[in-house]
Enzyme design. Structure first.
Site, short mmCIF file in Angstrom:
data_model
loop_
_atom_site.label_atom_id
_atom_site.label_comp_id
_atom_site.label_asym_id
_atom_site.label_seq_id
_atom_site.Cartn_x
_atom_site.Cartn_y
_atom_site.Cartn_z
N SER A 169 -9.85 1.30 2.89
CA SER A 169 -10.47 0.44 1.57
C SER A 169 -9.67 0.82 0.19
O SER A 169 -9.70 1.61 -0.08
CB SER A 169 -11.86 1.01 1.20
OG SER A 169 -12.39 0.38 -0.04
N SER A 177 0.88 -1.17 0.15
CA SER A 177 -0.17 0.02 0.03
C SER A 177 0.74 1.27 -0.05
O SER A 177 0.25 2.51 -0.01
CB SER A 177 -0.98 0.09 0.94
OG SER A 177 -1.91 -0.87 0.98
#
Length: 400
Positions: A211, A117
């Protein structure tokens, strides 16, 4: 494999706050007060005293090395590696453990890893560059750029803004919670479609929840606005611009890691053997977590970002405008636009993101005075103690 590992991707930095689903498929197995008063100053040290002090310091294990050793010895990580940049730009690299459990090879210094991420920060930078170019509006709706695409139960792209995507306040469900164990190529719109089969978590702008779906949409907006693949835009606008020589966005079908790297491993349960999952199709992460990089390149990226070399001051200020994110990233953590701030035990803040991807976990941060650290381990962390130790290694390096 994938449920846990995909879920791990969404848990970037401290993001393992939700449920973790088990399973690595057989295919996947192959496949982070000085005193100034002169009257109170101690007497000057003699040459012999200084020499003795230097020898004693040299004999003590480096605190960062000790932290990496702990990750291997106490937390069972096959390998740990770190890149540490001081205020003057000097870099030190560290390794611990074994780079390949089959051959026993050493951990390559500053080896490439899947950065999960951390990819989100790169994507956010590209979007904010487009904002600076007046090609994207932060408070424009998703429908402005992707008309009619985002619809579902409690979901309407006309009511979700670009800012809410980048700040994780859209309420969109996380697609990686719902992917199965099939190891294959996933197109970005397929990932989005998976998310849209499920209801919204909350109304846009009313809460915060991490998310991956937000960043798939951000990547699709980049492609729609520029007319070019996301990978090309990141390469042109960031990677080449600041000289990240070991960072790339894997091409479709590329399951390898190009340069020297430690192997990544997965353990299905506490008593199960470690499985090598270095070779894996990363497409299910796409704009949310597909990139490969090194610790030194990540330090260079976050340092350049904070120094204003990638964004004008107005957009950097927006990126650093944060909301609370403690439930996912830990005490005192806040989430900006693809950028996380964390309080340091020595005072001040570090800025970064972190990432989790099958076989790898990364944590790091940079400070406004030029310090930067990235630490990686070669297995996803699933327990709180391991995550604390990884974050402690980062804090030790930044505060040392």
């Amino acid at each position: 494999m994938r449920a846990q590992n995909r879920h791990g991707l969404r848990s970037s930095t401290r993001q393992q706050g939700g449920r973790r689903r088990r399973a690595v498929s057989a295919a996947a197995a192959v496949a982070i007060g000085v005193m100034t008063l002169g009257a109170l100053a101690p007497p000057a040290a003699s040459a012999s005293d200084s020499a003795a002090a230097s020898a004693a310091a040299a004999a003590r294990p480096d605190a960062v090395q000790q932290a990496l050793n702990t990750l291997v010895r106490d937390d069972g990580m096959p390998a740990a590696l770190a890149s540490v940049q001081d205020r003057n730009g000097r870099t030190r690299t560290y390794t611990a453990g074994v780079g390949d459990l089959t051959t026993g090879s050493k951990v390559p210094r500053d080896g490439q890893v899947r950065i999960g991420s951390n990819t989100k920060t790169f994507v956010a930078v590209v979007v904010l560059q487009l904002v600076a170019e007046r090609r994207v509006g932060l408070d424009a709706s998703v429908d402005t750029y992707l008309p009619g695409l985002v619809r579902g139960e409690g979901i309407d792209g006309r009511r979700i803004t670009v800012r809410q995507l980048l700040q994780q306040t859209s309420g969109l469900p996380n697609y990686s919670d719902y992917l199965g164990d099939d190891v294959r190529y996933y197109a970005p719109r397929e990932l989005l479609a998976t998310a849209l089969q499920h209801p919204a978590d909350f109304a846009p702008g009313t809460s915060w929840k991490y998310s991956n779906t937000n960043y798939v949409l951000a990547g699709l907006i980049v492609q729609e606005v520029t007319g070019r693949p996301l990978a090309e835009e990141m390469d042109r606008r960031i990677i080449k611009r600041i000289g990240l020589r070991h960072t790339y966005f894997p091409a479709p079908g590329d399951a390898s890691i190009r340069e020297p790297h430690p192997h990544g491993y997965y353990r299905e349960s506490a008593d199960a053997p470690l499985r090598d999952i270095t070779e894996i199709d990363p497409s299910w992460g796409w704009a949310a977590g597909q990139m490969v990089s090194t610790g030194s390149d990540l330090n260079r990226f976050f340092s350049a970002l904070l120094a204003g070399r990638l964004l004008p001051s107005a957009q950097l200020s927006q990126m650093r405008s944060t909301v609370p994110a403690e439930a996912t990233f830990g005490p005192g953590a806040r989430y900006g636009l693809g950028l996380v701030s964390r309080p340091l035990p020595c005072g001040g803040l570090s800025w970064g993101h972190g990432g989790s991807f099958p076989g790898y976990e990364t944590r790091g941060g940079a400070t406004d005075d030029g310090r930067a650290v990235n630490v990686a381990v070669t297995m996803q962390l699933t327990d709180e103690a391991g995550r604390r130790n990884l974050e402690r290694a980062v804090d030790t390096a930044l505060c040392g």
